[in-house]
Design a protein around this motif. Structure first.
Motif, PDB file in Angstrom:
ATOM      1  N   SER A  65       0.820  -1.220   0.000  1.00 31.09           N
ATOM      2  CA  SER A  65       0.000   0.000   0.000  1.00 31.09           C
ATOM      3  C   SER A  65       0.849   1.263   0.000  1.00 31.09           C
ATOM      4  O   SER A  65       0.438   2.300  -0.541  1.00 31.09           O
ATOM      5  CB  SER A  65      -0.940   0.009   1.206  1.00 31.09           C
ATOM      6  OG  SER A  65      -0.203   0.000   2.423  1.00 31.09           O
ATOM      7  N   ARG A  73      -4.961   3.601  -4.041  1.00 34.18           N
ATOM      8  CA  ARG A  73      -5.338   2.832  -2.848  1.00 34.18           C
ATOM      9  C   ARG A  73      -6.840   2.873  -2.618  1.00 34.18           C
ATOM     10  O   ARG A  73      -7.468   1.859  -2.314  1.00 34.18           O
ATOM     11  CB  ARG A  73      -4.622   3.383  -1.607  1.00 34.18           C
ATOM     12  CG  ARG A  73      -3.173   2.989  -1.470  1.00 34.18           C
ATOM     13  CD  ARG A  73      -2.673   3.223  -0.047  1.00 34.18           C
ATOM     14  NE  ARG A  73      -2.820   4.598   0.406  1.00 34.18           N
ATOM     15  CZ  ARG A  73      -1.882   5.523   0.307  1.00 34.18           C
ATOM     16  NH1 ARG A  73      -0.712   5.232  -0.239  1.00 34.18           N
ATOM     17  NH2 ARG A  73      -2.090   6.755   0.765  1.00 34.18           N
ATOM     18  N   PHE A  77      -9.248  -0.265  -2.650  1.00 32.55           N
ATOM     19  CA  PHE A  77      -9.985  -0.497  -1.404  1.00 32.55           C
ATOM     20  C   PHE A  77     -11.430  -0.884  -1.705  1.00 32.55           C
ATOM     21  O   PHE A  77     -11.961  -1.873  -1.163  1.00 32.55           O
ATOM     22  CB  PHE A  77      -9.936   0.790  -0.572  1.00 32.55           C
ATOM     23  CG  PHE A  77     -10.637   0.739   0.759  1.00 32.55           C
ATOM     24  CD1 PHE A  77     -10.105   0.026   1.818  1.00 32.55           C
ATOM     25  CD2 PHE A  77     -11.808   1.464   0.962  1.00 32.55           C
ATOM     26  CE1 PHE A  77     -10.742   0.020   3.058  1.00 32.55           C
ATOM     27  CE2 PHE A  77     -12.443   1.467   2.186  1.00 32.55           C
ATOM     28  CZ  PHE A  77     -11.908   0.741   3.240  1.00 32.55           C
ATOM     29  N   ASP A 145       3.822  -7.861   1.573  1.00 33.97           N
ATOM     30  CA  ASP A 145       2.832  -6.999   0.908  1.00 33.97           C
ATOM     31  C   ASP A 145       3.247  -6.650  -0.515  1.00 33.97           C
ATOM     32  O   ASP A 145       2.437  -6.147  -1.292  1.00 33.97           O
ATOM     33  CB  ASP A 145       2.565  -5.723   1.716  1.00 33.97           C
ATOM     34  CG  ASP A 145       3.831  -5.039   2.190  1.00 33.97           C
ATOM     35  OD1 ASP A 145       4.932  -5.451   1.795  1.00 33.97           O
ATOM     36  OD2 ASP A 145       3.713  -4.077   2.978  1.00 33.97           O
ATOM     37  N   SER A 155      -3.000  -5.245   3.197  1.00 35.74           N
ATOM     38  CA  SER A 155      -2.249  -4.019   3.422  1.00 35.74           C
ATOM     39  C   SER A 155      -3.054  -2.789   3.013  1.00 35.74           C
ATOM     40  O   SER A 155      -3.102  -1.784   3.736  1.00 35.74           O
ATOM     41  CB  SER A 155      -0.941  -4.075   2.612  1.00 35.74           C
ATOM     42  OG  SER A 155      -0.281  -2.835   2.570  1.00 35.74           O
ATOM     43  N   ILE A 156      -3.710  -2.876   1.882  1.00 35.10           N
ATOM     44  CA  ILE A 156      -4.512  -1.751   1.383  1.00 35.10           C
ATOM     45  C   ILE A 156      -5.737  -1.529   2.270  1.00 35.10           C
ATOM     46  O   ILE A 156      -6.066  -0.389   2.618  1.00 35.10           O
ATOM     47  CB  ILE A 156      -4.916  -1.998  -0.076  1.00 35.10           C
ATOM     48  CG1 ILE A 156      -3.668  -1.943  -0.979  1.00 35.10           C
ATOM     49  CG2 ILE A 156      -5.960  -0.992  -0.547  1.00 35.10           C
ATOM     50  CD1 ILE A 156      -3.861  -2.548  -2.352  1.00 35.10           C
ATOM     51  N   LYS A 159      -4.397   0.087   5.522  1.00 29.41           N
ATOM     52  CA  LYS A 159      -3.881   1.442   5.324  1.00 29.41           C
ATOM     53  C   LYS A 159      -5.002   2.454   5.063  1.00 29.41           C
ATOM     54  O   LYS A 159      -5.046   3.525   5.687  1.00 29.41           O
ATOM     55  CB  LYS A 159      -2.885   1.439   4.163  1.00 29.41           C
ATOM     56  CG  LYS A 159      -2.452   2.802   3.633  1.00 29.41           C
ATOM     57  CD  LYS A 159      -1.648   3.581   4.630  1.00 29.41           C
ATOM     58  CE  LYS A 159      -1.117   4.876   3.992  1.00 29.41           C
ATOM     59  NZ  LYS A 159      -0.569   5.786   5.036  1.00 29.41           N
TER      60      LYS A 159
END
Length: 211
Positions: A65, A73, A77, A145, A155-156, A159
């Motif tokens: 991310s 992102r 997401f 990641d 990870s995304i 974050k």
């Protein structure tokens, strides 16, 4: 970073499915990726996400991310939440971090993620953490990641969720700049702490010495 063509994105996606494909070849059916966001900041929660991707619904462009633009992102997401078989996001607030330390708070959230998915995984791919205390096999992957689509998706999720939380805190605790630095120890953040003192979401254990 140069924008990748669709063909290059497909190649990258296939490369980042290597751990998942190996797991499937060994008979695992449900592989979950787990990652965190926010272990380093001076304020706000640590956020952990777990994600089980659907191999029949590939998501192109997954990556660490931190390597992605905010716009990318945010788009991923939404796509991850739409296409994933299952996902869960857990947060641990500053008071928990201060009580049990950041690593233990992160691991606690990871365990809750592993057991909180709507489908039970039979393998966990985790970014750099060899998680104990779960009855599910764990494969820790250094820089996972950037090597596993499942971990990249987690990870995304972690974050972007944390960034949204810190934007909300920026309104709740004005003057600290949480919307800009997301709680990390920037020069402006330290200056705000010296001027205003700590607020409820600051990690006292991280701020024993104010720079």
């Amino acid at each position: 970073m140069a924008r990748l063509s669709v063909e290059e994105l497909v190649v990258k996606y296939d490369q980042m499915m290597a751990y998942e494909k190996e797991a499937f070849s060994k008979g695992y059916k449900v592989v979950a990726g787990i990652d965190e966001a926010g272990r380093g900041p001076l304020a706000g929660p640590v956020v952990v996400a777990a994600c089980v991707l659907d191999p029949m619904k590939p998501i192109l462009g997954l990556d660490d991310s931190k390597k992605l633009s905010e716009k990318k992102r945010e788009a991923l997401f939404v796509e991850i939440k739409e296409k994933a078989i299952a996902y869960v996001v857990i947060r641990k607030e500053a008071d928990v971090i201060d009580e049990i330390n950041i690593l233990e708070a992160t691991k606690q959230a990871m365990r809750e993620c592993a057991t909180g998915l709507s489908v039970k995984p039979d393998l966990l791919l985790i970014d750099a953490v060899d998680l104990k205390g779960v009855d599910i096999p764990v494969t820790p992957i250094i820089k996972g990641d950037a090597k596993s689509n499942s971990i990249a998706a987690a990870s995304i999720l972690a974050k972007v969720t944390r960034d949204h939380i810190m934007m909300d805190y920026d309104n709740e605790y004005p003057g600290y700049g949480f919307g800009k630095h997301k709680g990390y120890g920037t020069k402006d953040h330290y200056a705000a702490i010296r001027e205003k003192g700590m607020c409820d979401i600051h990690r006292r254990s991280f701020l024993k010495v104010i720079h």
